[in-house]
Write a protein that holds these residues in place. Structure first.
Motif, short mmCIF file in Angstrom:
data_model
loop_
_atom_site.label_atom_id
_atom_site.label_comp_id
_atom_site.label_asym_id
_atom_site.label_seq_id
_atom_site.Cartn_x
_atom_site.Cartn_y
_atom_site.Cartn_z
N LYS B 101 38.65 19.49 22.26
CA LYS B 101 39.36 18.34 21.72
C LYS B 101 40.39 18.76 20.68
N PRO B 105 45.27 18.72 22.66
CA PRO B 105 46.50 18.02 22.30
C PRO B 105 47.59 18.96 21.77
N MET B 115 49.18 14.26 28.75
CA MET B 115 47.78 14.65 28.65
C MET B 115 46.86 13.45 28.87
N VAL B 116 45.78 13.70 29.58
CA VAL B 116 44.72 12.69 29.70
C VAL B 116 43.42 13.33 29.25
N SER B 117 42.70 12.64 28.37
CA SER B 117 41.44 13.18 27.88
C SER B 117 40.26 12.46 28.50
N LYS B 132 40.89 9.57 36.82
CA LYS B 132 40.06 8.52 36.24
C LYS B 132 39.50 9.02 34.92
N ARG B 133 39.40 8.13 33.95
CA ARG B 133 38.75 8.48 32.68
C ARG B 133 37.92 7.30 32.20
N VAL B 135 37.04 4.56 29.45
CA VAL B 135 37.65 3.89 28.31
C VAL B 135 36.66 2.90 27.72
#
Lengths: 245, 323
Positions: B101, B105, B115-117, B132-133, B135
């Motif tokens: 983490k 970034p 970026m997708v976390s 897919k993430r 949320v």
């Protein structure tokens, strides 16, 4: 000491999440909005630092006019002034870029964010800001003291805790334990009405990502009840049936 | 796609999450064509490095200057961006651990990458690039498209299986050209609980709530956890009243976890708590209140007093382990 605290407005934790427009938009109908709980910790800790050693705390948010109650609340809690960048916060990169553009000429010694927002959980603004401003960034801090131009920090790591120092200026993201959140009192609420709240137009950057749709988790099947007198049977079921042990 | 994967080590041994990340990358490379390069940063022995080939790394870039002996977001992100440029990578994969983490970034900003976390799916590449993430801390999922040519994904630990795909990777020692002045943070002390499984990486989690009646009863949770090889967790009220440390708090304002098995003992199942654990594969709720909301989210349930039930379950777990 000049501190900037990044504030994000999020749905209250009790919100039942639903979507509209063919599952492409979060349904804000009847939703209560609050300051992201981690940002509230960041704000409180920033105030504690300036109360001890002098300085100012500015609160910044990227959001349209509907986020104004949250930024006013930050002023009521004790921020000295506030900045609202008048744009829809499309993604973490966009938000960080807006804040970095504002902060780069303001000479902040310390920038706080929350660990992540409890709605989109990106958790990337602190690191992006650090890189965009070319200063260190430290995530999930549980303690911070400032001494001789140096931040003394503790942060969560996988399976433990780390103590470290960071030269100022730096960006830190607040984790639980940092402090207890402060509740605004009547004097603070009155004072917040006249504190400066600057509205800044966004700089022209584009979002790198786009949320195309949302989906709710599939409902669970019925819960299989095990007789309390035969509680040990759970282990057998987890092994033979669920196959997880 | 040419893919760079951060192979994170702890004390010279690669983490399970690193093997997950390489397996993940390897599947994307198989589907889209391209190479998987694992990037090791810090001191790792050669025989450990070659382990990365087992899961599909075609090449290994090894950054082992003294500057990497301590983990810093600044130095590690520089090494990863250096590796990405070296290989002309268009996808960078980092496991969403605490270190990940911190690094991801900064890498994204260096490469001007979208970026997708917290990613939980393989990318959909038939029309653009979508993943897919989770949320709302697990209350729902989102599909996110990345528009940039270079992309950074941080993937959720425990979301992808480790799959063997043996390769004989080349190992290249790299110099990122860093000097001491590039790093403005310094590690003073690292304290890790020894012999305990970190909650964020655990496949099995035993969690207690106020139904445990007091911190003096936690030895029951710990015994069950030790017997099964599980990590321990707790609900928000329990950490708020300091029965357990905040680092164990799972839920919307705590840690979101995704283990194979989550056993909730004496936790009612408030919406904020369920948010943090609902992606667990199998959920067991133990509560004396038959109306507890947790039973609606659980696969297995036992209605009864935690302190009476736990000794029976521990006995069964011990018998199972000794069998």
């Amino acid at each position: 000491m000049k501190i900037l605290v990044c504030i994000s407005q999020v749905p209250d934790t009790t919100t039942k999440v639903t979507f509209t427009d063919n599952n492409t938009k979060f349904n804000t109908q009847g939703v209560q909005f609050i300051i992201n709980p981690y940002d509230e910790l960041a704000l409180t800790r920033a105030l504690e630092i300036t109360e001890k050693q002098g300085g100012t705390v500015s609160a910044i948010t990227v959001g349209l006019a509907d986020t104004e109650p949250s930024i006013r609340k930050a002023l009521a809690i004790g921020a000295h002034d506030a900045i609202r960048i008048n744009a829809e916060p499309i993604d973490g990169f966009f938000v960080a870029e807006q804040i970095a553009n504002y902060a780069k000429n303001e000479g902040f010694d310390l920038i706080f964010t929350g660990r992540e927002s409890i709605d989109y959980n990106g958790g990337m603004v602190a690191g992006l800001l650090g890189e965009m401003l070319n200063i260190p960034s430290v995530n999930v801090i549980t303690a911070i003291e400032i001494e001789n131009g140096m931040a003394h920090l503790e942060r969560d790591i996988d399976g433990g805790r780390e103590k470290l120092t960071a030269q100022l200026p730096c960006v830190v993201s607040a984790q639980k334990e940092l402090t207890e959140p402060r509740i605004p009192n009547m004097r603070g609420i009155m004072a917040a009405r006249t504190k400066p709240l600057k509205v800044v137009e966004p700089t022209g950057s584009q979002a790198n990502t786009q949320t195309t749709s949302f989906e709710l988790p599939a409902p669970k099947g019925a819960c299989k009840l095990i007789d309390a007198a035969d509680a040990g049977k759970l282990i057998e079921l987890l092994h033979h049936e669920a196959k997880v042990i | 796609m040419n893919i760079i994967v951060f192979a994170e080590n702890q004390d010279g041994a690669f983490k399970k999450s690193s093997f997950e990340a390489i397996s993940y990358a390897s599947q994307i490379a198989s589907a889209t064509g391209g190479q998987v390069t694992a990037v090791s940063i810090g001191q790792v022995a050669t025989d450990k490095l070659t382990e990365l080939g087992t899961y599909g790394a075609d090449a290994i870039l090894n950054y082992q200057d003294a500057i990497f002996n301590q983990f810093t977001g600044e130095a590690y992100s520089k090494a990863l961006a250096h590796a990405a440029k070296n290989k002309g990578a268009d996808l960078i994969i980092i496991s969403n651990t605490y270190s990940g983490k911190m690094v991801a970034p900064r890498v994204a900003a260096k490469l001007n990458a979208g970026m997708v976390s917290g990613v939980i799916s393989l990318p959909e590449t038939s029309n653009g690039f979508k993943v897919k993430r989770m949320v709302f801390s697990g209350k729902s999922f989102a599909e996110v498209a990345i528009n940039t040519s270079v992309k950074v994904l941080s993937i959720t630990p425990n979301s992808f299986t480790i799959a063997e795909n043996p390769k004989s990777p080349s190992i290249e020692t790299m110099d990122a050209g860093l000097s001491a002045s590039d790093v403005k943070t310094e590690t003073i002390e690292v304290a890790r609980a020894t012999g305990k499984i970190p909650l964020t990486e655990a496949e099995l989690v035993i969690s207690g709530g106020r139904g445990m009646k007091g911190p003096e009863n936690w030895h029951l949770i710990e015994t069950l956890a030790d017997t099964l090889g599980a990590a321990t967790a707790c609900s928000k009220p329990v950490s708020d009243i300091h029965w357990r440390p905040h680092s164990e708090h799972v839920g919307q304002t705590g840690i979101t976890i995704k283990p194979n098995l989550y056993i909730a003992i004496g936790i009612s199942g408030a919406i904020q708590h369920l948010a943090g654990v609902s992606s667990s594969k199998v959920i067991v709720a133990i509560n004396k209140d038959p109306e507890a909301p947790f039973f609606k989210a659980a696969d297995y349930g036992i209605i009864g007093d935690a302190l009476e039930l736990l000794p029976k379950i521990i006995d069964a777990a011990k018998a199972f382990k000794n069998a």
